[in-house]
Write a protein that holds these residues in place. Structure first.
Motif, PDB file in Angstrom:
ATOM      1  N   SER A   1      -4.226   9.211  -5.662  1.00 35.14           N
ATOM      2  CA  SER A   1      -2.958   7.585  -5.834  1.00 35.14           C
ATOM      3  C   SER A   1      -2.554   8.679  -4.885  1.00 35.14           C
ATOM      4  O   SER A   1      -2.122   9.526  -4.687  1.00 35.14           O
ATOM      5  CB  SER A   1      -1.998   7.603  -6.944  1.00 35.14           C
ATOM      6  N   LEU A   2      -2.007   7.422  -3.959  1.00 35.93           N
ATOM      7  CA  LEU A   2      -0.458   7.654  -2.466  1.00 35.93           C
ATOM      8  C   LEU A   2      -0.104   7.971  -3.459  1.00 35.93           C
ATOM      9  O   LEU A   2       0.589   6.973  -3.610  1.00 35.93           O
ATOM     10  CB  LEU A   2      -1.126   6.141  -1.674  1.00 35.93           C
ATOM     11  N   THR A   3       1.000   8.375  -2.351  1.00 36.53           N
ATOM     12  CA  THR A   3       2.144   8.727  -2.729  1.00 36.53           C
ATOM     13  C   THR A   3       3.439   8.673  -1.522  1.00 36.53           C
ATOM     14  O   THR A   3       4.534   8.878  -1.738  1.00 36.53           O
ATOM     15  CB  THR A   3       2.798  10.820  -3.379  1.00 36.53           C
ATOM     16  N   ASP A   4       2.455   8.412  -0.423  1.00 33.49           N
ATOM     17  CA  ASP A   4       3.601   9.069   1.013  1.00 33.49           C
ATOM     18  C   ASP A   4       3.283   7.502   1.536  1.00 33.49           C
ATOM     19  O   ASP A   4       2.604   6.934   2.110  1.00 33.49           O
ATOM     20  CB  ASP A   4       2.995   9.683   1.939  1.00 33.49           C
ATOM     21  N   ARG A   5       4.434   6.716   1.539  1.00 32.00           N
ATOM     22  CA  ARG A   5       4.009   5.161   2.397  1.00 32.00           C
ATOM     23  C   ARG A   5       4.037   5.207   3.549  1.00 32.00           C
ATOM     24  O   ARG A   5       3.065   4.849   4.212  1.00 32.00           O
ATOM     25  CB  ARG A   5       5.648   4.361   1.519  1.00 32.00           C
ATOM     26  N   ALA A   6       5.062   6.390   4.519  1.00 38.28           N
ATOM     27  CA  ALA A   6       4.334   6.293   5.756  1.00 38.28           C
ATOM     28  C   ALA A   6       3.157   6.661   6.179  1.00 38.28           C
ATOM     29  O   ALA A   6       2.676   5.715   7.411  1.00 38.28           O
ATOM     30  CB  ALA A   6       5.689   7.549   6.366  1.00 38.28           C
ATOM     31  N   ALA A   7       2.184   7.852   5.257  1.00 37.40           N
ATOM     32  CA  ALA A   7       0.870   8.380   5.261  1.00 37.40           C
ATOM     33  C   ALA A   7      -0.116   6.785   5.478  1.00 37.40           C
ATOM     34  O   ALA A   7      -1.009   6.757   6.127  1.00 37.40           O
ATOM     35  CB  ALA A   7       0.660   9.214   4.694  1.00 37.40           C
ATOM     36  N   ALA A   8       0.504   5.672   5.149  1.00 37.18           N
ATOM     37  CA  ALA A   8      -0.097   4.761   4.814  1.00 37.18           C
ATOM     38  C   ALA A   8      -0.426   3.619   5.940  1.00 37.18           C
ATOM     39  O   ALA A   8      -1.210   2.660   6.240  1.00 37.18           O
ATOM     40  CB  ALA A   8      -0.487   4.061   3.489  1.00 37.18           C
ATOM     41  N   VAL A   9       0.505   3.910   6.924  1.00 40.38           N
ATOM     42  CA  VAL A   9       0.840   2.385   7.798  1.00 40.38           C
ATOM     43  C   VAL A   9      -0.203   3.139   9.042  1.00 40.38           C
ATOM     44  O   VAL A   9       0.181   3.642   9.633  1.00 40.38           O
ATOM     45  CB  VAL A   9       2.339   2.796   8.753  1.00 40.38           C
ATOM     46  N   GLY A  10      -0.236   1.918   9.472  1.00 41.10           N
ATOM     47  CA  GLY A  10      -1.496   2.170  10.057  1.00 41.10           C
ATOM     48  C   GLY A  10      -3.323   2.056  10.458  1.00 41.10           C
ATOM     49  O   GLY A  10      -4.083   1.807  10.860  1.00 41.10           O
TER      50      GLY A  10
ATOM     51  N   LYS B   1      -0.894  -7.578  -5.195  1.00 38.72           N
ATOM     52  CA  LYS B   1       0.295  -7.268  -4.822  1.00 38.72           C
ATOM     53  C   LYS B   1       0.845  -6.054  -6.436  1.00 38.72           C
ATOM     54  O   LYS B   1       0.746  -7.432  -7.499  1.00 38.72           O
ATOM     55  CB  LYS B   1       1.691  -8.202  -4.948  1.00 38.72           C
ATOM     56  N   GLY B   2       1.469  -5.493  -6.247  1.00 43.89           N
ATOM     57  CA  GLY B   2       1.441  -4.428  -7.896  1.00 43.89           C
ATOM     58  C   GLY B   2       0.748  -3.191  -7.828  1.00 43.89           C
ATOM     59  O   GLY B   2       1.563  -2.593  -8.775  1.00 43.89           O
ATOM     60  N   SER B   3      -0.024  -3.719  -7.061  1.00 42.14           N
ATOM     61  CA  SER B   3      -1.422  -2.306  -7.600  1.00 42.14           C
ATOM     62  C   SER B   3      -1.064  -1.390  -7.300  1.00 42.14           C
ATOM     63  O   SER B   3      -0.465  -0.576  -5.990  1.00 42.14           O
ATOM     64  CB  SER B   3      -2.643  -2.842  -7.571  1.00 42.14           C
ATOM     65  N   ILE B   4      -1.467  -0.139  -8.222  1.00 42.85           N
ATOM     66  CA  ILE B   4      -1.540   0.822  -7.385  1.00 42.85           C
ATOM     67  C   ILE B   4      -2.627   1.575  -6.351  1.00 42.85           C
ATOM     68  O   ILE B   4      -3.461   1.040  -6.489  1.00 42.85           O
ATOM     69  CB  ILE B   4      -1.746   2.786  -8.118  1.00 42.85           C
TER      70      ILE B   4
ATOM     71  N   ALA C   1      -4.691   3.926  -3.773  1.00 49.40           N
ATOM     72  CA  ALA C   1      -5.696   4.709  -3.847  1.00 49.40           C
ATOM     73  C   ALA C   1      -5.822   5.102  -2.496  1.00 49.40           C
ATOM     74  O   ALA C   1      -6.253   4.464  -2.115  1.00 49.40           O
ATOM     75  CB  ALA C   1      -6.777   4.525  -4.900  1.00 49.40           C
ATOM     76  N   ARG C   2      -6.214   6.263  -2.243  1.00 53.25           N
ATOM     77  CA  ARG C   2      -5.995   6.980  -1.163  1.00 53.25           C
ATOM     78  C   ARG C   2      -7.011   6.509  -0.194  1.00 53.25           C
ATOM     79  O   ARG C   2      -8.030   6.408   1.052  1.00 53.25           O
ATOM     80  CB  ARG C   2      -6.521   8.677  -0.625  1.00 53.25           C
ATOM     81  N   ARG C   3      -8.499   6.186  -1.353  1.00 53.43           N
ATOM     82  CA  ARG C   3      -9.339   5.817  -0.354  1.00 53.43           C
ATOM     83  C   ARG C   3      -9.203   4.217  -0.146  1.00 53.43           C
ATOM     84  O   ARG C   3     -10.584   3.783   0.381  1.00 53.43           O
ATOM     85  CB  ARG C   3     -10.531   5.997  -1.932  1.00 53.43           C
ATOM     86  N   GLN C   4      -8.692   3.938  -1.369  1.00 51.83           N
ATOM     87  CA  GLN C   4      -8.370   2.161  -0.630  1.00 51.83           C
ATOM     88  C   GLN C   4      -8.255   2.393   0.944  1.00 51.83           C
ATOM     89  O   GLN C   4      -7.822   1.083   1.768  1.00 51.83           O
ATOM     90  CB  GLN C   4      -7.553   1.407  -1.430  1.00 51.83           C
ATOM     91  N   LEU C   5      -7.799   2.881   2.008  1.00 48.48           N
ATOM     92  CA  LEU C   5      -7.536   2.607   3.031  1.00 48.48           C
ATOM     93  C   LEU C   5      -8.381   3.394   4.149  1.00 48.48           C
ATOM     94  O   LEU C   5      -8.832   4.585   3.460  1.00 48.48           O
ATOM     95  CB  LEU C   5      -6.045   3.193   2.896  1.00 48.48           C
ATOM     96  N   VAL C   6      -8.293   3.044   5.173  1.00 46.68           N
ATOM     97  CA  VAL C   6      -8.902   4.389   6.084  1.00 46.68           C
ATOM     98  C   VAL C   6      -8.828   3.810   7.404  1.00 46.68           C
ATOM     99  O   VAL C   6      -7.958   3.693   8.310  1.00 46.68           O
ATOM    100  CB  VAL C   6     -10.377   4.308   6.424  1.00 46.68           C
TER     101      VAL C   6
END
Length: 219
Positions: free
Chosen positions: A77-86, A95-98, A100-105
């Motif tokens: 699961s992703l714990t750092d919101r800033a790391a996901a931006v972009g 909406k509301g689901s956790i 995961a790192r693998r969901q973002l590239v």
């Protein structure tokens, strides 16, 4: 002042109810504390603040952070919101689901490192007993057509290049997955239906100008 027997009974009942209630509350609190201890410490987790569609670019407002017990947080699961931006959504999320790192590239990527680059397509072709290039190799995709069809079309070599400078992404069994342009993907599909494919190894320089491959890097 002397109390009546009825008043004494009512008072005693009230005291008994209060004691029972206090005992129940204390027991429940103790149970909750034991349960909380068994769940481990709390940690921040990133969840979707809105529905996230495939291919969307993550903005800060698309995510929010919630606190959960560590033992209830799924692995990865992703714990750092800033790391996901972009970054880019590779797997949709409600909406509301956790998240995961693998969901973002990463927005900048190539090959199988996330989604296929914009303007490119990943296609799988069967190689049979032909060339088995390693991942990272560069090949041309040729199609050999029926000589009678070539003759009807006015002649020719009988072999056409339907993709040039294609990057080999992966091997599986008899198949080879290639990164090609959108137009080349259509040409390969036509070639598979009408002829026999052949892969020809090409020099690395052949890949420089044919396929849209972004520079590999971070988000």
């Amino acid at each position: 002042m002397r109390r009546s027997p009825r008043a004494l009974v009512a008072w005693a009942a009230a005291v008994a109810v209060a004691l029972v209630t206090a005992n129940v509350v204390a027991t429940d609190l103790a149970t909750l504390h034991r349960r909380a201890a068994s769940l481990g410490p709390q940690r921040a987790v990133v969840v979707a603040a809105t529905d996230l569609a495939l291919g969307a670019t993550i903005r800060a407002s698309d995510l929010r952070t919630v606190t959960m017990y560590a033992s209830t947080v799924p692995t990865g699961s992703l714990t750092d919101r800033a790391a996901a931006v972009g970054r880019i959504v590779a797997l949709p999320a409600l909406k509301g689901s956790i998240i995961a790192r693998r969901q973002l590239v990463a927005a900048r990527r190539s090959g199988l490192d996330g989604l296929v680059p914009v303007g490119a397509r990943a296609v799988r072709v069967l190689t049979g007993d032909g060339v088995r290039p390693a991942p990272g190799a560069v090949v041309d995709v040729l199609v050999s057509l029926d000589p009678s069809e070539i003759a009807q079309a006015g002649g020719g070599t009988g072999a056409l290049a339907v993709a040039k400078g294609a990057l080999v992404l992966a091997l599986d069994g008899r198949g080879v997955t290639l990164l090609v342009t959108e137009q080349e993907a259509h040409a390969i599909a036509f070639a598979v239906a009408n002829g026999t494919l052949l892969l020809a190894l090409a020099p690395p320089e052949a890949a420089c100008c044919n396929n849209p491959r972004p520079t590999t890097g971070g988000s």
